[in-house]
Scaffold this motif. Structure first.
Motif, PDB file in Angstrom:
ATOM      1  N   ARG A  39       0.835  -1.205   0.000  1.00 53.81           N
ATOM      2  CA  ARG A  39       0.000   0.000   0.000  1.00 53.81           C
ATOM      3  C   ARG A  39       0.868   1.251   0.000  1.00 53.81           C
ATOM      4  NH1 ARG A  39      -0.572  -2.827   4.851  1.00 53.81           N
ATOM      5  NH2 ARG A  39       0.179  -1.731   6.718  1.00 53.81           N
ATOM      6  N   ILE A  40       0.275   2.298  -0.530  1.00 59.19           N
ATOM      7  CA  ILE A  40       0.963   3.580  -0.608  1.00 59.19           C
ATOM      8  C   ILE A  40       0.095   4.624   0.079  1.00 59.19           C
ATOM      9  CG2 ILE A  40      -0.037   4.115  -2.878  1.00 59.19           C
ATOM     10  CD1 ILE A  40       2.609   5.492  -3.567  1.00 59.19           C
ATOM     11  N   LYS A  41       0.723   5.532   0.760  1.00 61.46           N
ATOM     12  CA  LYS A  41      -0.012   6.555   1.506  1.00 61.46           C
ATOM     13  C   LYS A  41      -0.796   7.443   0.552  1.00 61.46           C
ATOM     14  CE  LYS A  41      -0.683   8.224   5.697  1.00 61.46           C
ATOM     15  NZ  LYS A  41      -1.212   7.389   6.792  1.00 61.46           N
ATOM     16  N   ASP A  42      -2.075   7.626   0.860  1.00 65.76           N
ATOM     17  CA  ASP A  42      -2.926   8.484   0.035  1.00 65.76           C
ATOM     18  C   ASP A  42      -2.800   9.917   0.547  1.00 65.76           C
ATOM     19  OD1 ASP A  42      -4.703   9.418  -1.775  1.00 65.76           O
ATOM     20  OD2 ASP A  42      -6.462   8.402  -0.961  1.00 65.76           O
ATOM     21  N   GLU A  43      -1.875  10.632  -0.046  1.00 64.46           N
ATOM     22  CA  GLU A  43      -1.610  11.997   0.411  1.00 64.46           C
ATOM     23  C   GLU A  43      -2.743  12.935  -0.006  1.00 64.46           C
ATOM     24  OE1 GLU A  43       2.108  12.909  -1.333  1.00 64.46           O
ATOM     25  OE2 GLU A  43       3.225  11.432  -0.143  1.00 64.46           O
ATOM     26  N   LYS A  44      -2.939  13.943   0.792  1.00 60.33           N
ATOM     27  CA  LYS A  44      -4.042  14.877   0.536  1.00 60.33           C
ATOM     28  C   LYS A  44      -3.615  15.937  -0.472  1.00 60.33           C
ATOM     29  CE  LYS A  44      -6.150  14.158   5.065  1.00 60.33           C
ATOM     30  NZ  LYS A  44      -6.588  14.786   6.338  1.00 60.33           N
ATOM     31  N   ILE A  45      -3.267  15.446  -1.647  1.00 55.41           N
ATOM     32  CA  ILE A  45      -2.876  16.337  -2.743  1.00 55.41           C
ATOM     33  C   ILE A  45      -3.822  16.056  -3.904  1.00 55.41           C
ATOM     34  CG2 ILE A  45      -1.037  16.961  -4.352  1.00 55.41           C
ATOM     35  CD1 ILE A  45       0.970  15.912  -2.300  1.00 55.41           C
ATOM     36  N   ALA A  46      -4.366  17.103  -4.470  1.00 51.12           N
ATOM     37  CA  ALA A  46      -5.319  16.926  -5.567  1.00 51.12           C
ATOM     38  C   ALA A  46      -4.602  16.372  -6.792  1.00 51.12           C
ATOM     39  CB  ALA A  46      -5.986  18.265  -5.897  1.00 51.12           C
ATOM     40  N   LEU A  47      -5.016  15.170  -7.213  1.00 52.16           N
ATOM     41  CA  LEU A  47      -4.453  14.534  -8.401  1.00 52.16           C
ATOM     42  C   LEU A  47      -5.588  14.135  -9.328  1.00 52.16           C
ATOM     43  CD1 LEU A  47      -1.862  12.083  -6.754  1.00 52.16           C
ATOM     44  CD2 LEU A  47      -1.333  14.236  -7.906  1.00 52.16           C
ATOM     45  N   ASP A  48      -5.322  14.197 -10.630  1.00 56.31           N
ATOM     46  CA  ASP A  48      -6.341  13.713 -11.548  1.00 56.31           C
ATOM     47  C   ASP A  48      -6.455  12.193 -11.381  1.00 56.31           C
ATOM     48  OD1 ASP A  48      -4.832  12.270 -13.989  1.00 56.31           O
ATOM     49  OD2 ASP A  48      -3.622  13.977 -13.289  1.00 56.31           O
ATOM     50  N   PRO A  49      -7.626  11.604 -11.707  1.00 54.70           N
ATOM     51  CA  PRO A  49      -7.860  10.174 -11.449  1.00 54.70           C
ATOM     52  C   PRO A  49      -6.818   9.253 -12.065  1.00 54.70           C
ATOM     53  CG  PRO A  49      -9.915  11.269 -12.019  1.00 54.70           C
ATOM     54  CD  PRO A  49      -8.823  12.273 -12.249  1.00 54.70           C
ATOM     55  N   ILE A  50      -6.353   9.573 -13.263  1.00 58.75           N
ATOM     56  CA  ILE A  50      -5.399   8.682 -13.932  1.00 58.75           C
ATOM     57  C   ILE A  50      -4.068   8.678 -13.190  1.00 58.75           C
ATOM     58  CG2 ILE A  50      -4.125   8.257 -16.064  1.00 58.75           C
ATOM     59  CD1 ILE A  50      -6.476   9.445 -17.590  1.00 58.75           C
TER      60      ILE A  50
END
Length: 531
Positions: free
Chosen positions: A499-510
């Motif tokens: 697993r990888i940390k889901d950082e609170k940075i806005a990223l496009d879905p792709i």
């Protein structure tokens, strides 16, 4: 490769001989061979080949002991950097199964016989590859334990031709006619039928000698006594020898004129038949189990009905009286042994099964949200297919038996919802589409567990969770996929082992999806979406 075999003990027996033969040739070919057992008289021979042995009480059915052995086996797997854990018996298989899961190591089983339809036996069908010794054992695992056909590999037992010296019947006719039965003295081996048959043979063969090779386990001493009583009652004591257990089977066979296998019910394979044939000894055997894979009646041996001591006697007398028949059977059988049952072929087939398990993957992609979200995942799905292409690699005959047409190299399944299934139905990158409906058939906890059961039976090697919510993480975990990829986002992310940390940075879905794929060394090269 680094391979660990695990079995209860290393004493004289077919399972143990196969373990030693494989370990010996693995070392010769430059692989690391590790064996875990409770020890036994064959340990020194194993270590003389250059294999490593760990003595642990992996034969005990105590749950407490098994739990301790899982921890100990995990340590050994890590220390020896094991890639394949190969279990050859049920108790060791349970230990190996959980140790393999803890270490993300490939788990393989060999089914050496028939198992009772009991939950304890289920583990023998859980290997990524399930090796069977004969077609009947393969069918047994499919019918009685629901083992998927595609995971079964037919690899018969073998004989090391360097240990056995072929001498045809025409070269060793003696005054005495030595007939032997080799194996544990237990009811299933049919010793009583054998003795009754020999009583009839003795009336036709004046210088008959009967050799009973093997001994009874402690629990079967009463049966051994009944065999001895029958020998005396039928007047055969003067020409019968109970030789006990011996490791030097080649020496025994060199003195036999004929071998009888009198098994009454199931026989997974019958290694002693192949050993006799490698020594030029004609064989009379009962038509049971895997014996019919080895012996073609009237061509490589004579087959009789189990329990029919009269037919058994007639077959023995027939070979005694017809020298040309015995010679023809021996020559045909030896040719088949060299072509199909030599140890080099077993090692080759086993290594192919190992390599097949290491390189072929069943992949689950989870994305069951709205149609738009699923369309946004098509670039990721295409990249996954490029990383894990399908196709039909060249296969040896070990994967082309009744249990194996050539298989897809990598199979990708996608779990999606009813509303988005049409977007993936025609995708060239997916081999199987699994459709869920959380508002209907998969509703609630029961529906979720039923869906998880379906996924579990697919035996996925890895799951890639592009959905990344509580439900998808839970399904990924319950699928029992060995490797589970996704985001650690406080939505049961701890159930994923990659697993990888889901950082609170806005990223496009792709881009968001490709951060997961980066753990699989998959880069975003082509962001195009597909409909």
């Amino acid at each position: 490769m680094n391979i660990l075999q695990i079995l209860p003990e290393l004493n004289v027996g077919g399972v143990e001989t196969g373990t030693l033969d494989l370990a010996k040739h693995l070392v010769k070919l430059g692989h690391k061979a590790v064996v875990v057992s409770n020890g036994g008289e064959l340990v020194k021979e194993l270590e003389s080949y250059g294999a490593i042995h760990y003595q642990l009480p992996v034969h005990k059915k105590s749950l407490f002991t098994m739990a301790r052995m899982i921890t100990r086996l995990v340590e050994i797997i890590k220390k020896e950097q094991i890639q394949i854990v190969h279990a050859r018996s049920r108790v060791p298989a349970w230990i190996a199964h959980f140790a393999s899961r803890k270490t993300n190591t490939i788990f393989i089983t060999t089914c050496h016989g028939y198992y009772k339809k009991h939950p304890f036996s289920q583990v023998m069908g859980w290997g990524k590859r399930v090796i069977v010794l004969s077609n009947v054992i393969g069918r047994h695992m499919i019918d009685d334990f629901s083992t998927p056909h595609e995971r079964i590999r037919l690899i018969p037992r073998s004989v090391d031709l360097e240990k056995f010296n072929y001498v045809g019947p025409d070269k060793k006719r003696r005054q005495d006619f030595n007939v032997g039965i080799i194996g544990r003295i237990t009811p299933i081996k049919g010793h009583l039928d054998f003795i009754k048959a020999m009583a009839k043979v003795a009336r036709e063969v004046p210088r008959l000698k009967i050799w009973i090779v093997g001994d009874a386990p402690a629990s079967r001493e009463a049966y051994k006594e009944s065999v001895q009583v029958l020998v005396k009652r039928l007047g055969l004591w003067h020409c019968t020898e109970f030789l006990g257990t011996t490791r030097d089977i080649p020496a025994v066979l060199s003195h036999l004129d004929l071998l009888v296998l009198a098994t009454t019910t199931h026989e997974a394979f019958g290694r002693v038949i192949v050993e006799a044939q490698a020594s030029g000894v004609p064989v009379v055997a009962t038509r049971v189990g895997g014996v019919v894979d080895i012996i073609e009646d009237e061509k490589t041996g004579l087959l009789v009905a189990p329990g029919d001591h009269n037919s058994m006697a007639e077959a023995v007398i027939k070979i005694f009286k017809d020298n040309s028949l015995g010679l023809r059977l021996a020559q045909n059988a030896y040719k088949k042994v060299k072509e199909e049952y030599n140890v080099q072929l077993l090692v080759k087939r086993t290594l192919e099964a190992y390599q097949d398990a290491l390189s072929n993957f069943k992949i689950l992609i989870i994305k069951f949200s709205s149609l738009g979200d699923v369309i946004l995942s098509t670039a990721a799905i295409r990249a996954i297919r490029e990383k894990f292409p399908n196709g039909y690699p060249e296969c040896s005959d070990s994967t082309k038996s009744n249990f194996g047409m050539p298989r897809l190299r990598h199979k990708i399944s996608a779990l999606t919802g009813e509303q988005a299934k049409n977007a993936l139905l025609s995708s060239p990158h997916i081999d199987e589409l699994l459709v869920c409906n959380f508002k209907n058939k998969d509703k609630g906890l029961r529906g979720l567990l039923n869906l998880a059961s379906i996924l579990r039976k697919k035996n996925f090697d890895l799951s890639i969770d592009l959905q990344n919510n509580r439900k998808s993480h839970l399904l990924s975990f319950l699928s029992l996929a060995l490797n589970r990829y996704g985001y650690d986002n406080k939505k049961f992310g701890f159930l994923l082992n990659h697993r990888i940390k889901d950082e609170k940075i806005a990223l496009d879905p792709i881009t968001h999806q490709f951060k997961i794929l980066k753990m699989l060394d998959i880069d975003l090269k082509d962001p195009r979406l597909e409909l």
